[in-house]
Design a protein around this motif. Sequence first.
Motif, PDB file in Angstrom:
ATOM      1  N   MET A 205       0.869  -1.184   0.000  1.00  0.00           N
ATOM      2  CA  MET A 205       0.000   0.000   0.000  1.00  0.00           C
ATOM      3  C   MET A 205       0.905   1.232   0.000  1.00  0.00           C
ATOM      4  O   MET A 205       2.122   1.111   0.146  1.00  0.00           O
ATOM      5  N   PRO A 206       0.321   2.432  -0.166  1.00  0.00           N
ATOM      6  CA  PRO A 206       1.149   3.643  -0.297  1.00  0.00           C
ATOM      7  C   PRO A 206       2.226   3.800   0.771  1.00  0.00           C
ATOM      8  O   PRO A 206       1.987   3.547   1.949  1.00  0.00           O
ATOM      9  N   VAL A 207       3.417   4.210   0.308  1.00  0.00           N
ATOM     10  CA  VAL A 207       4.541   4.516   1.203  1.00  0.00           C
ATOM     11  C   VAL A 207       4.601   6.040   1.326  1.00  0.00           C
ATOM     12  O   VAL A 207       5.040   6.725   0.407  1.00  0.00           O
ATOM     13  N   SER A 223      10.782   2.920   6.339  1.00  0.00           N
ATOM     14  CA  SER A 223       9.629   3.313   5.511  1.00  0.00           C
ATOM     15  C   SER A 223       8.340   3.141   6.307  1.00  0.00           C
ATOM     16  O   SER A 223       8.219   2.236   7.140  1.00  0.00           O
ATOM     17  N   ALA A 224       7.384   4.035   6.051  1.00  0.00           N
ATOM     18  CA  ALA A 224       6.070   3.966   6.701  1.00  0.00           C
ATOM     19  C   ALA A 224       5.015   3.812   5.623  1.00  0.00           C
ATOM     20  O   ALA A 224       5.036   4.533   4.619  1.00  0.00           O
ATOM     21  N   SER A 225       4.079   2.869   5.834  1.00  0.00           N
ATOM     22  CA  SER A 225       3.097   2.567   4.785  1.00  0.00           C
ATOM     23  C   SER A 225       1.683   2.450   5.334  1.00  0.00           C
ATOM     24  O   SER A 225       1.472   2.136   6.509  1.00  0.00           O
ATOM     25  N   ASP A 226       0.733   2.667   4.424  1.00  0.00           N
ATOM     26  CA  ASP A 226      -0.683   2.477   4.767  1.00  0.00           C
ATOM     27  C   ASP A 226      -0.998   1.030   5.140  1.00  0.00           C
ATOM     28  O   ASP A 226      -2.053   0.750   5.694  1.00  0.00           O
ATOM     29  N   ASP A 227      -0.065   0.101   4.827  1.00  0.00           N
ATOM     30  CA  ASP A 227      -0.321  -1.303   5.191  1.00  0.00           C
ATOM     31  C   ASP A 227      -0.116  -1.550   6.692  1.00  0.00           C
ATOM     32  O   ASP A 227      -0.256  -2.676   7.167  1.00  0.00           O
ATOM     33  N   HIS A 247       0.835  -0.353  14.941  1.00  0.00           N
ATOM     34  CA  HIS A 247      -0.253   0.591  14.679  1.00  0.00           C
ATOM     35  C   HIS A 247      -1.472  -0.177  14.175  1.00  0.00           C
ATOM     36  O   HIS A 247      -1.339  -1.163  13.446  1.00  0.00           O
ATOM     37  N   SER A 248      -2.666   0.318  14.525  1.00  0.00           N
ATOM     38  CA  SER A 248      -3.887  -0.376  14.096  1.00  0.00           C
ATOM     39  C   SER A 248      -4.432   0.198  12.790  1.00  0.00           C
ATOM     40  O   SER A 248      -5.499  -0.186  12.345  1.00  0.00           O
ATOM     41  N   SER A 249      -3.678   1.108  12.175  1.00  0.00           N
ATOM     42  CA  SER A 249      -4.128   1.703  10.917  1.00  0.00           C
ATOM     43  C   SER A 249      -2.901   2.193  10.144  1.00  0.00           C
ATOM     44  O   SER A 249      -1.773   1.878  10.495  1.00  0.00           O
ATOM     45  N   TRP A 250      -3.135   3.004   9.097  1.00  0.00           N
ATOM     46  CA  TRP A 250      -2.070   3.518   8.239  1.00  0.00           C
ATOM     47  C   TRP A 250      -0.952   4.166   9.055  1.00  0.00           C
ATOM     48  O   TRP A 250      -1.225   4.912   9.991  1.00  0.00           O
ATOM     49  N   ALA A 264      10.386   7.214  15.482  1.00  0.00           N
ATOM     50  CA  ALA A 264       9.032   7.594  15.883  1.00  0.00           C
ATOM     51  C   ALA A 264       8.143   7.522  14.660  1.00  0.00           C
ATOM     52  O   ALA A 264       8.594   7.747  13.531  1.00  0.00           O
ATOM     53  N   THR A 265       6.872   7.178  14.885  1.00  0.00           N
ATOM     54  CA  THR A 265       5.908   7.106  13.784  1.00  0.00           C
ATOM     55  C   THR A 265       4.621   7.814  14.186  1.00  0.00           C
ATOM     56  O   THR A 265       4.272   7.886  15.368  1.00  0.00           O
ATOM     57  N   GLY A 266       3.925   8.331  13.180  1.00  0.00           N
ATOM     58  CA  GLY A 266       2.598   8.906  13.369  1.00  0.00           C
ATOM     59  C   GLY A 266       1.632   8.133  12.503  1.00  0.00           C
ATOM     60  O   GLY A 266       1.981   7.706  11.396  1.00  0.00           O
ATOM     61  N   SER A 267       0.402   7.953  12.990  1.00  0.00           N
ATOM     62  CA  SER A 267      -0.533   7.063  12.297  1.00  0.00           C
ATOM     63  C   SER A 267      -1.940   7.632  12.281  1.00  0.00           C
ATOM     64  O   SER A 267      -2.304   8.490  13.082  1.00  0.00           O
ATOM     65  N   SER A 268      -2.760   7.070  11.362  1.00  0.00           N
ATOM     66  CA  SER A 268      -4.169   7.446  11.360  1.00  0.00           C
ATOM     67  C   SER A 268      -4.919   6.784  12.506  1.00  0.00           C
ATOM     68  O   SER A 268      -6.098   7.058  12.708  1.00  0.00           O
TER      69      SER A 268
END
Length: 321
Positions: A205-207, A223-227, A247-250, A264-268
């Motif tokens: 899914m989108p990166v 890399s961070a992805s919508d998957d 993460h439970s979402s993108w 660190a990551t940020g997610s929907s």
Amino acid sequence: MAKSMKLAGLKSVENAHDESVWTATWVPATNSRPPLLLTGSLDETVKLWRPDELDLVRTNTGHCLGVVSVAAHPSGVIAATASLDSLVRVFDFDTNATIATLEAPPSEVWQMQFNPKGTTLAVAGGGSASIKLWDTATWRLVSTLSIPRPEGAKPSDKSSNKKFVLSVAWSPDGRRLVCGSMDGTISVFDVARAKFLHHLEGHYMPVRSLVFSPEPNGRKLYSASDDGHVHIYDAEGKAIIGAMSGHSSWVLSVDVSPNGEAIATGSSDKTVRLWDFRMRAAIQTMSNHSDQVWAVAFRPSGGGRLASVSDDKSISLYHCS
């Protein structure tokens, strides 16, 4: 074993913008001022904030649609801002004056990053399935690095839409550029030779976000992805070193700490997560935001700070220890 990094909430600014905040980056310090935080929003403005108090320094207007990316020049003197209006505006921090306006066809301006030397601005080319390189001395377009078409594909094929380029990152030595696409592929280029090298596979899914580890000869790419996954690659050797999920979402954004030991990551899913690379696991989850988190950014030079921005219009600042 070294102790893991910890985050502590330091300050949040509600309604930092009038609409969703989509992008954030740190502006390096100069001789005359500390580093500043730069944010861009759907409200068409770019704002500059003091590093610890998050006091507003100034607001930069000029785009007529939402701001999708901001990039700070390594000198700390200028920044580039990209908007859905298909313009990249370059402005001077101290005078707020616009230095250059770079025009692109519609939907061909997404994430941007200056190379480590500051001589080139790389722009993720969206629907053009390429990275555009602009010379920062002349503000001319000097090169287009295109993702190769699949074998046997006809120009009329719709496959090029899947190669829509969202994200871009420079290697620490400035020799490699990588971009992430809508279909989950990551493409690696040799900049000096303007040559496509290889794809990094694994996401489907989108990166939306890419960052290299900061070591001078760093080959490690996150890399961070919508998957929902964060991948770690050896960008030179094409190999996937590891995958982390939690993460439970993108996953919309990823950044690496200045010492290269944590990401660190940020997610929907509305959270910011801190990951320990050795443990390959999220060691902390911050739930300061009430909507999706579009960007996370570590302050590059010391002072242990992480900033996050969200659709909830707020900015959060964390102390990293």
